[in-house]
Write a protein that holds these residues in place. Structure first.
Motif, PDB file in Angstrom:
ATOM      1  N   THR A  25       0.845  -1.196   0.000  1.00 49.50           N
ATOM      2  CA  THR A  25       0.000   0.000   0.000  1.00 49.50           C
ATOM      3  C   THR A  25       0.882   1.248   0.000  1.00 49.50           C
ATOM      4  O   THR A  25       1.962   1.242   0.586  1.00 49.50           O
ATOM      5  CB  THR A  25      -0.874  -0.011   1.281  1.00 49.50           C
ATOM      6  OG1 THR A  25      -1.601  -1.236   1.309  1.00 49.50           O
ATOM      7  CG2 THR A  25      -1.855   1.141   1.308  1.00 49.50           C
ATOM      8  N   ASN A  26       0.408   2.306  -0.601  1.00 57.10           N
ATOM      9  CA  ASN A  26       1.188   3.544  -0.777  1.00 57.10           C
ATOM     10  C   ASN A  26       2.559   3.209  -1.369  1.00 57.10           C
ATOM     11  O   ASN A  26       3.604   3.484  -0.752  1.00 57.10           O
ATOM     12  CB  ASN A  26       1.379   4.302   0.557  1.00 57.10           C
ATOM     13  CG  ASN A  26       0.054   4.611   1.221  1.00 57.10           C
ATOM     14  OD1 ASN A  26      -0.943   4.842   0.547  1.00 57.10           O
ATOM     15  ND2 ASN A  26       0.029   4.591   2.543  1.00 57.10           N
ATOM     16  N   PRO A  27       2.579   2.659  -2.575  1.00 53.63           N
ATOM     17  CA  PRO A  27       3.849   2.208  -3.162  1.00 53.63           C
ATOM     18  C   PRO A  27       4.839   3.360  -3.328  1.00 53.63           C
ATOM     19  O   PRO A  27       4.448   4.458  -3.727  1.00 53.63           O
ATOM     20  CB  PRO A  27       3.436   1.673  -4.541  1.00 53.63           C
ATOM     21  CG  PRO A  27       1.954   1.642  -4.560  1.00 53.63           C
ATOM     22  CD  PRO A  27       1.437   2.519  -3.487  1.00 53.63           C
ATOM     23  N   ASP A  28       6.082   3.086  -2.983  1.00 54.48           N
ATOM     24  CA  ASP A  28       7.131   4.107  -3.114  1.00 54.48           C
ATOM     25  C   ASP A  28       8.059   3.731  -4.278  1.00 54.48           C
ATOM     26  O   ASP A  28       7.794   2.777  -5.025  1.00 54.48           O
ATOM     27  CB  ASP A  28       7.894   4.265  -1.779  1.00 54.48           C
ATOM     28  CG  ASP A  28       8.476   2.945  -1.303  1.00 54.48           C
ATOM     29  OD1 ASP A  28       8.501   1.961  -2.075  1.00 54.48           O
ATOM     30  OD2 ASP A  28       8.936   2.889  -0.140  1.00 54.48           O
ATOM     31  N   GLY A  29       9.165   4.446  -4.402  1.00 53.04           N
ATOM     32  CA  GLY A  29      10.072   4.238  -5.529  1.00 53.04           C
ATOM     33  C   GLY A  29      10.669   2.841  -5.549  1.00 53.04           C
ATOM     34  O   GLY A  29      10.878   2.258  -6.625  1.00 53.04           O
TER      35      GLY A  29
END
Ligand code: 5GP
Ligand code: MN
Length: 337
Positions: A25-29
């Motif tokens: 969830t809330n994928p980052d780089g």
């Protein structure tokens, strides 16, 4: 630092398979970088590959090749549910437990395909997986994907894959400023450069593509909303829904903000509190030995790494800040300078 040995995955990939790559969830780089690097690699190897993340990723990652193929569970639930049912192999990249999948957790748990974890967070939830590749002695999951590719089919590493891996390493180390005291990370980066990547351009695409409103939100947060508690070497920023709306908030606009709070000399603990519709989202950072992973796990239903973690609070923003400040005295031995 020893490399993980990925040889048990190799036989599973000896014939074309239906593969589903997933991240948190809330994928980052790092989440997107690791998934897309793996996506391109497995595609070259002839597999039928899909990528799914629970919700939207920030716009500053949308230059990455293959990003338009990523399925967002929140938007395409039925299609994603079917992918979980049909997948022969399911990879969990850059997260340590299905609980980090949000609404997609159930579909993951019901799926019968072989489940493989590749990650760099502490305490992986081993029981959900057939194979676990986990170490905290690395900059990022993207770095582990580099190892995986090199161990499997070295000659497939191309510029497209290298760009994804570079973006993952760069973002998870804050442009090579933390979690990168490893010689190996820089050797890998050197290998990535050999494919012709433009690191300067990637840095600009990720860090210098702010909207004017985002930059003004940063200025406002730092000048008006930063609270420094010198007694406990702690600084935090909080933002209400109304404030976010005023600056036309978009996904990713508060990314990196928490790090500024840690930039004041002597600070050991930094936090960012962002008011959402049904909860307060919390980002925690530390310098040195203070474990924000433990803090997030113990008080805010979260987790992460020793120096970078996140969590959620289901009481009001005001009450969350009160709770946070009250907790600090319990850590005075660790936090006092
Ligand atoms: P961020 O503050 O950037 O959202 O997250 C920092 C780190 O903590 C990331 O590595 C992220 O994967 C992890 N993290 C963030 N939120 C959570 C959470 O709610 N639970 C767990 N287990 N890890 C989290
Ligand atoms: Mn990561």
């Amino acid at each position: 630092m020893d490399n993980l040995d990925f040889s048990s995955i190799t036989p599973l990939l000896s014939i074309p398979k239906r593969v589903l790559l997933t991240s948190h969830t809330n994928p980052d780089g790092d989440a997107i970088g690791a998934c897309l690097a793996m996506f391109h690699f497995l595609h070259i190897c002839g597999h039928d590959v899909k990528v799914m993340v629970p919700n939207h990723f920030p716009g500053f990652l949308s230059w990455m090749k293959g990003q338009d193929e990523i399925l967002i569970y929140k938007d395409e639930k039925e299609k994603c549910d079917l992918l979980f049912v049909n997948a022969e192999l399911i990879f969990s990249l850059d997260y340590n437990s299905p609980t980090r999948l949000g609404d997609a957790e159930e579909a993951f748990n019901r799926a019968t395909g072989i489940k493989i974890l590749i990650d760099h967070h502490i305490q992986p939830a081993m029981q959900y997986y057939d194979q676990v590749y986990s170490t905290i002695e690395t900059s990022s999951t993207s770095e582990l994907i580099f190892d995986f590719i090199i161990q499997n089919k070295k000659d497939t590493l191309n510029r497209t894959i290298a760009e994804c891996i570079y973006a993952g390493i760069m973002t998870d180390t804050g442009s090579f400023s933390y979690s990168c005291n490893h010689e190996k990370t820089f050797r890998i980066v050197a290998e990535l450069y050999k494919t012709g990547i433009d690191g300067v351009m990637i840095n600009r695409l990720v860090y210098s593509t702010f909207s004017e409103k985002r930059l003004r939100l940063l200025g406002y947060a730092l000048s008006e909303k930063l609270k420094v508690i010198y007694q406990y070497s702690t600084a935090y920023i909080s933002l209400t829904k109304e404030e976010l709306a005023r600056f036309d908030f978009r996904v990713g606009d508060t990314e990196g903000l928490v790090n500024y709070a840690l930039a004041i000399k002597g600070m050991k603990f930094a936090a960012l509190f962002v008011e959402k519709d049904n909860k307060v989202r919390i980002s925690l950072r530390s310098a040195g030995d203070f474990s924000v992973n433990n803090f997030a796990r113990n008080h805010f239903e979260g987790g992460g790494h020793k120096n970078a973690a996140g969590g959620d609070s289901y009481i009001s923003l005001e009450k969350t800040l009160e709770k946070f400040e009250d907790l600090l005295s319990g850590y005075q031995d660790e936090l006092r300078n």
